[in-house]
Scaffold this motif. Structure first.
Motif, PDB file in Angstrom:
ATOM      1  N   ASN A 210       0.559  -1.422  -0.093  1.00  0.00           N
ATOM      2  CA  ASN A 210      -0.175  -0.482  -0.201  1.00  0.00           C
ATOM      3  C   ASN A 210       1.398   1.067  -0.308  1.00  0.00           C
ATOM      4  N   LEU A 211       1.806   1.313   0.828  1.00  0.00           N
ATOM      5  CA  LEU A 211       2.666   2.180   1.361  1.00  0.00           C
ATOM      6  C   LEU A 211       3.228   2.642  -0.973  1.00  0.00           C
ATOM      7  N   SER A 212       3.561   1.265  -1.578  1.00  0.00           N
ATOM      8  CA  SER A 212       4.264   1.988  -2.064  1.00  0.00           C
ATOM      9  C   SER A 212       3.338   1.618  -3.537  1.00  0.00           C
ATOM     10  N   LYS A 213       2.103   2.057  -3.337  1.00  0.00           N
ATOM     11  CA  LYS A 213       0.974   2.694  -4.258  1.00  0.00           C
ATOM     12  C   LYS A 213       0.816   3.627  -4.495  1.00  0.00           C
ATOM     13  N   ARG A 214       1.102   4.427  -3.000  1.00  0.00           N
ATOM     14  CA  ARG A 214       0.184   5.322  -2.666  1.00  0.00           C
ATOM     15  C   ARG A 214       1.899   6.431  -2.875  1.00  0.00           C
ATOM     16  N   ILE A 215       3.037   6.097  -2.937  1.00  0.00           N
ATOM     17  CA  ILE A 215       4.022   6.752  -3.611  1.00  0.00           C
ATOM     18  C   ILE A 215       3.827   6.764  -5.386  1.00  0.00           C
ATOM     19  N   ALA A 216       3.521   5.341  -5.591  1.00  0.00           N
ATOM     20  CA  ALA A 216       3.279   6.198  -7.271  1.00  0.00           C
ATOM     21  C   ALA A 216       2.319   6.893  -7.384  1.00  0.00           C
ATOM     22  N   LEU A 217       1.486   6.770  -6.459  1.00  0.00           N
ATOM     23  CA  LEU A 217       0.791   7.880  -7.079  1.00  0.00           C
ATOM     24  C   LEU A 217       0.417   9.609  -6.441  1.00  0.00           C
ATOM     25  N   GLN A 218       1.562   9.609  -5.583  1.00  0.00           N
ATOM     26  CA  GLN A 218       2.211  10.892  -5.794  1.00  0.00           C
ATOM     27  C   GLN A 218       3.038  11.289  -6.715  1.00  0.00           C
ATOM     28  N   VAL A 219       4.185  10.272  -7.178  1.00  0.00           N
ATOM     29  CA  VAL A 219       4.939  10.982  -7.920  1.00  0.00           C
ATOM     30  C   VAL A 219       4.375  11.134  -9.517  1.00  0.00           C
ATOM     31  N   ARG A 220       3.381  10.620 -10.238  1.00  0.00           N
ATOM     32  CA  ARG A 220       2.728  10.412 -11.044  1.00  0.00           C
ATOM     33  C   ARG A 220       2.184  12.392 -10.796  1.00  0.00           C
ATOM     34  N   LYS A 221       1.166  12.662  -9.741  1.00  0.00           N
ATOM     35  CA  LYS A 221       0.517  13.358  -9.202  1.00  0.00           C
ATOM     36  C   LYS A 221       1.464  14.953  -9.230  1.00  0.00           C
ATOM     37  N   PHE A 222       2.420  15.015  -9.054  1.00  0.00           N
ATOM     38  CA  PHE A 222       3.170  16.211  -9.010  1.00  0.00           C
ATOM     39  C   PHE A 222       4.440  16.193  -9.938  1.00  0.00           C
ATOM     40  N   GLY A 223       4.072  14.923 -11.258  1.00  0.00           N
ATOM     41  CA  GLY A 223       5.005  15.200 -12.287  1.00  0.00           C
ATOM     42  C   GLY A 223       6.152  14.052 -12.358  1.00  0.00           C
ATOM     43  N   LEU A 224       6.566  13.898 -11.044  1.00  0.00           N
ATOM     44  CA  LEU A 224       8.320  13.272 -11.012  1.00  0.00           C
ATOM     45  C   LEU A 224       8.423  12.273 -12.631  1.00  0.00           C
ATOM     46  N   PRO A 225       9.646  12.268 -12.731  1.00  0.00           N
ATOM     47  CA  PRO A 225       9.804  10.420 -12.703  1.00  0.00           C
ATOM     48  C   PRO A 225       8.700   9.137 -12.774  1.00  0.00           C
ATOM     49  N   ALA A 226       7.955   8.813 -13.533  1.00  0.00           N
ATOM     50  CA  ALA A 226       8.033   7.102 -13.594  1.00  0.00           C
ATOM     51  C   ALA A 226       9.001   5.977 -13.033  1.00  0.00           C
ATOM     52  N   GLY A 227       8.310   5.654 -12.270  1.00  0.00           N
ATOM     53  CA  GLY A 227       9.199   4.963 -11.696  1.00  0.00           C
ATOM     54  C   GLY A 227      10.423   5.320 -10.531  1.00  0.00           C
ATOM     55  N   LEU A 228      10.174   6.140  -9.792  1.00  0.00           N
ATOM     56  CA  LEU A 228      10.394   6.896  -8.226  1.00  0.00           C
ATOM     57  C   LEU A 228       9.693   5.865  -7.495  1.00  0.00           C
ATOM     58  N   ASN A 229      10.453   4.966  -7.107  1.00  0.00           N
ATOM     59  CA  ASN A 229       9.787   4.271  -5.366  1.00  0.00           C
ATOM     60  C   ASN A 229      10.859   4.495  -4.511  1.00  0.00           C
ATOM     61  N   MET A 230      10.191   3.540  -3.633  1.00  0.00           N
ATOM     62  CA  MET A 230      10.962   3.735  -1.772  1.00  0.00           C
ATOM     63  C   MET A 230      12.338   2.913  -2.301  1.00  0.00           C
ATOM     64  N   HIS A 231      12.697   2.117  -2.846  1.00  0.00           N
ATOM     65  CA  HIS A 231      13.930   1.811  -3.255  1.00  0.00           C
ATOM     66  C   HIS A 231      14.892   2.766  -3.339  1.00  0.00           C
ATOM     67  N   GLY A 232      14.045   3.573  -4.598  1.00  0.00           N
ATOM     68  CA  GLY A 232      15.014   4.858  -4.659  1.00  0.00           C
ATOM     69  C   GLY A 232      15.348   5.555  -4.377  1.00  0.00           C
ATOM     70  N   LEU A 233      14.696   5.844  -2.781  1.00  0.00           N
ATOM     71  CA  LEU A 233      14.861   6.084  -2.224  1.00  0.00           C
ATOM     72  C   LEU A 233      16.209   5.958  -1.393  1.00  0.00           C
ATOM     73  N   ARG A 234      16.803   4.642  -1.115  1.00  0.00           N
ATOM     74  CA  ARG A 234      18.017   4.202  -0.945  1.00  0.00           C
ATOM     75  C   ARG A 234      18.994   3.944  -1.236  1.00  0.00           C
ATOM     76  N   LYS A 235      18.989   4.339  -2.840  1.00  0.00           N
ATOM     77  CA  LYS A 235      20.080   4.904  -3.598  1.00  0.00           C
ATOM     78  C   LYS A 235      20.482   6.267  -3.956  1.00  0.00           C
ATOM     79  N   TYR A 236      19.842   7.006  -3.386  1.00  0.00           N
ATOM     80  CA  TYR A 236      19.643   8.466  -3.118  1.00  0.00           C
ATOM     81  C   TYR A 236      20.527   8.868  -1.750  1.00  0.00           C
ATOM     82  N   ALA A 237      20.397   7.683  -0.901  1.00  0.00           N
ATOM     83  CA  ALA A 237      21.165   7.765   0.872  1.00  0.00           C
ATOM     84  C   ALA A 237      21.915   7.132   1.009  1.00  0.00           C
ATOM     85  N   ALA A 238      22.700   6.638  -0.189  1.00  0.00           N
ATOM     86  CA  ALA A 238      23.571   5.485  -0.512  1.00  0.00           C
ATOM     87  C   ALA A 238      24.567   6.774  -1.270  1.00  0.00           C
ATOM     88  N   ALA A 239      23.790   7.359  -2.233  1.00  0.00           N
ATOM     89  CA  ALA A 239      24.821   8.080  -2.611  1.00  0.00           C
ATOM     90  C   ALA A 239      25.701   9.357  -2.468  1.00  0.00           C
TER      91      ALA A 239
END
Length: 219
Positions: A134-163
């Motif tokens: 449910n968290l992933s689905k809600r994040i995907a809806l918000q990503v779409r709503k605010f015009g962020l690139p499709a495919g951004l998800n929670m695991h991408g934030l893990r990569k962001y933190a490491a970067a």
């Protein structure tokens, strides 16, 4: 899917219902990698997303933890200065590991406010613990709503933190101590682009230190 199918077929083999497990040791398919968030994308989420979801983004961005570990975090796992995480490893034979994460001041200030809600879990949705899907689905809806690139998800934030840790000059061992990666190979995969930026800046700084701004040696 392969893991689940192999488990089911193996169950049938153990009961002599099937002659063999056709899903045993099927090679992984090249499905690509998760997209890392950029700093501007994270800030957009923190500005625009609904409160329960912006909390999830902030906690993920400043701890580098997986979705499953994020939604299990309880307030008694936080001392005010650090978080205790018992990371659940899903690979066969892999043991869970304990990770202690010092909390960044920006996250700590927000967590002090979140705790006033009186919830059991650090991340909750209207007083209820998140379910990962449910968290992933809600994040995907918000990503779409605010015009962020499709495919951004929670695991991408893990990569962001490491970067971000890599850009701050952290070694692979230091990054793994936060993210809990069991191998440095995966950390280096996550941070390859960030390290290139750091090395490029260092190279140009050395060029300027040695030859100045006009191509002439300073000696």
């Amino acid at each position: 899917m392969i893991v689940v199918l192999s488990s089911i077929l193996g169950w049938g083999v153990d009961r002599d219902w099937l002659p063999f497990n056709v899903a045993y040791r099927v090679k992984k398919l090249p499905i690509g990698s998760y997209i890392a968030w950029s700093e501007s994308q994270v800030e957009t989420a923190l500005t625009c997303f609904s409160e329960p979801l912006r909390r999830a983004v902030l906690l993920a961005a400043y701890t580098g933890q997986r979705r499953g570990d994020l939604i299990k975090m309880r307030w008694d796992h936080w001392s005010g200065r650090q978080l205790y995480v018992n990371q659940e490893k899903k690979r066969a034979g892999a043991k869970d590991i304990e990770v202690y994460i010092p909390i960044h001041p920006r996250l700590a200030a927000e967590m002090l406010e979140w705790k006033k809600d009186g919830c059991d879990y650090i991340l909750e949705n209207c007083g209820e613990k998140w379910v990962g899907v449910n968290l992933s689905k809600r994040i995907a809806l918000q990503v779409r709503k605010f015009g962020l690139p499709a495919g951004l998800n929670m695991h991408g934030l893990r990569k962001y933190a490491a970067a971000m840790l890599a850009e701050a000059g952290c070694t692979s061992h230091q990054i793994a101590s936060i993210t809990g990666h069991s191998t440095l190979e995966m950390v280096e995969h996550y941070t390859k682009s960030a390290r290139q930026k750091v090395l490029a800046r260092e190279a140009m700084d050395k060029l300027q230190d040695n030859f100045g701004n006009h191509g002439k040696t300073t000696n």
